[in-house]
Write an enzyme that holds these catalytic residues in place. Structure first.
Site, PDB file in Angstrom:
ATOM      1  CG  ASP A  75      -2.090   1.002   0.918  1.00  0.00           C
ATOM      2  OD1 ASP A  75      -2.916   0.712   0.027  1.00  0.00           O
ATOM      3  OD2 ASP A  75      -2.145   2.082   1.557  1.00  0.00           O
ATOM      4  CG  ASP A 161       7.084   7.456 -10.666  1.00  0.00           C
ATOM      5  OD1 ASP A 161       7.570   7.707  -9.550  1.00  0.00           O
ATOM      6  OD2 ASP A 161       6.822   6.302 -11.045  1.00  0.00           O
TER       7      ASP A 161
HETATM    8  P1  ITT Z   1      -3.515  -2.400  -5.294  1.00  0.00           P
HETATM    9  O1  ITT Z   1      -4.276  -1.860  -4.098  1.00  0.00           O
HETATM   10  O2  ITT Z   1      -4.282  -3.421  -6.071  1.00  0.00           O
HETATM   11  O3  ITT Z   1      -2.119  -2.825  -4.947  1.00  0.00           O
HETATM   12  P2  ITT Z   1      -3.625   0.363  -6.156  1.00  0.00           P
HETATM   13  O4  ITT Z   1      -3.175   1.074  -7.395  1.00  0.00           O
HETATM   14  O5  ITT Z   1      -5.054   0.561  -5.739  1.00  0.00           O
HETATM   15  O6  ITT Z   1      -3.302  -1.191  -6.351  1.00  0.00           O
HETATM   16  P3  ITT Z   1      -2.709   1.707  -3.731  1.00  0.00           P
HETATM   17  O7  ITT Z   1      -4.054   1.741  -3.099  1.00  0.00           O
HETATM   18  O8  ITT Z   1      -1.523   1.313  -2.892  1.00  0.00           O
HETATM   19  O9  ITT Z   1      -2.647   0.723  -4.988  1.00  0.00           O
HETATM   20  O10 ITT Z   1      -2.450   3.120  -4.375  1.00  0.00           O
HETATM   21  C1  ITT Z   1      -1.168   3.550  -4.629  1.00  0.00           C
HETATM   22  C2  ITT Z   1      -1.213   4.722  -5.588  1.00  0.00           C
HETATM   23  O11 ITT Z   1      -0.158   5.628  -5.201  1.00  0.00           O
HETATM   24  C3  ITT Z   1      -0.875   4.260  -6.988  1.00  0.00           C
HETATM   25  O12 ITT Z   1      -2.017   3.926  -7.709  1.00  0.00           O
HETATM   26  C4  ITT Z   1      -0.151   5.474  -7.542  1.00  0.00           C
HETATM   27  O13 ITT Z   1      -1.064   6.413  -7.945  1.00  0.00           O
HETATM   28  C5  ITT Z   1       0.574   6.040  -6.317  1.00  0.00           C
HETATM   29  N1  ITT Z   1       1.930   5.489  -6.278  1.00  0.00           N
HETATM   30  C6  ITT Z   1       2.401   4.498  -5.462  1.00  0.00           C
HETATM   31  N2  ITT Z   1       3.670   4.190  -5.757  1.00  0.00           N
HETATM   32  C7  ITT Z   1       4.005   4.996  -6.794  1.00  0.00           C
HETATM   33  C8  ITT Z   1       5.182   5.125  -7.553  1.00  0.00           C
HETATM   34  O14 ITT Z   1       6.242   4.349  -7.357  1.00  0.00           O
HETATM   35  N3  ITT Z   1       5.185   6.034  -8.527  1.00  0.00           N
HETATM   36  C9  ITT Z   1       4.127   6.797  -8.780  1.00  0.00           C
HETATM   37  N4  ITT Z   1       2.961   6.726  -8.131  1.00  0.00           N
HETATM   38  C10 ITT Z   1       2.900   5.825  -7.126  1.00  0.00           C
END
Ligand code: ITT
Length: 203
Positions: A75, A161
């Site tokens: 997350d 990013d």
């Molecule tokens: P899962 O819950 O199925 O893993 P999700 O996309 O819903 O997928 P999250 O609730 O953890 O995941 O949301 C994380 C969001 O934060 C992700 O969709 C990106 O928008 C942002 N994010 C996380 N890591 C990132 C990264 O390395 N680079 C850019 N944006 C990132």
């Protein structure tokens, strides 16, 4: 060989997870590859709570053939100081899950239009949760500090990013080659910390 099943539906995360964990000699499967469908309500207040919600939901659905697998979940999100920590744990849902990141990124730049560089501080946070075959739970956190840029830059990475600049404002994490992003990113740090707990220090 250890089998790791990753409780994510996010293909970009999954690509980075495979890049980062590739050297540990484990079999890495997405939940989809393991035949598991899971979309629990991510109603936790912290990244750790939400990662545990996702990992536990998949652990409970493990088919017999994967009963010895370790389930991991990620997350993550972007914490912008000038927006009181938003979008934070809401990063995927902020402005709507189906809104493009081009639009979301433009909105963050707009929100910060009068904010000077020294106050544009932000960080990516990643909590990785593990549920072991016996139900034991672990969480670790990785963070990368940066600043919100003035325009989108770079084609690599995903999500926020293109507007996430390193603290010296030289490049965005979308301008870094994947191996360089993984070396310094929240996800790289958190996954290597979890791998050290699960496998020891090799990799
Ligand atoms: P899962 O819950 O199925 O893993 P999700 O996309 O819903 O997928 P999250 O609730 O953890 O995941 O949301 C994380 C969001 O934060 C992700 O969709 C990106 O928008 C942002 N994010 C996380 N890591 C990132 C990264 O390395 N680079 C850019 N944006 C990132």
């Amino acid at each position: 060989m250890k089998t790791i099943i990753f409780a994510t539906g996010n293909k970009d995360k999954m690509r980075e997870i495979r890049e980062i964990l590739g050297g540990y000699g484990a079999e890495i499967l997405s939940m989809r590859e393991a035949g598991i469908i899971s979309d629990p309500d991510e109603n936790g207040k912290t990244f750790e709570e939400n990662a545990l919600i996702k990992a536990s939901a998949v652990h409970e659905k493990l088919p017999e053939q994967y009963k010895d697998a370790v389930v991991l979940a990620d997350d993550s999100g972007l914490v912008v100081d000038a927006m009181d920590g938003m979008p934070g744990v809401l990063s995927a849902r902020w402005m709507g899950r189906d809104t493009s990141y081009h639009v979301k990124n433009a909105q963050i730049i707009e929100n910060l239009k009068d904010v000077p560089v020294e106050k544009r501080t932000a960080r990516f946070v990643d909590a990785i949760a593990a549920v072991l075959p016996d139900g034991t739970e672990k969480t670790v956190r990785g963070v990368i500090e940066g600043r919100i840029g003035y325009e989108e830059r770079g084609e690599n990475g995903f999500g926020y990013d293109p507007i996430f600049m390193l603290p010296d404002m030289s490049v965005s994490t979308a301008e870094l080659p994947p191996e360089e992003k993984n070396r310094i990113s929240h996800r790289g740090r958190a996954l290597r910390a979890m791998a050290a707990e699960l496998f020891g220090e090799q990799g």
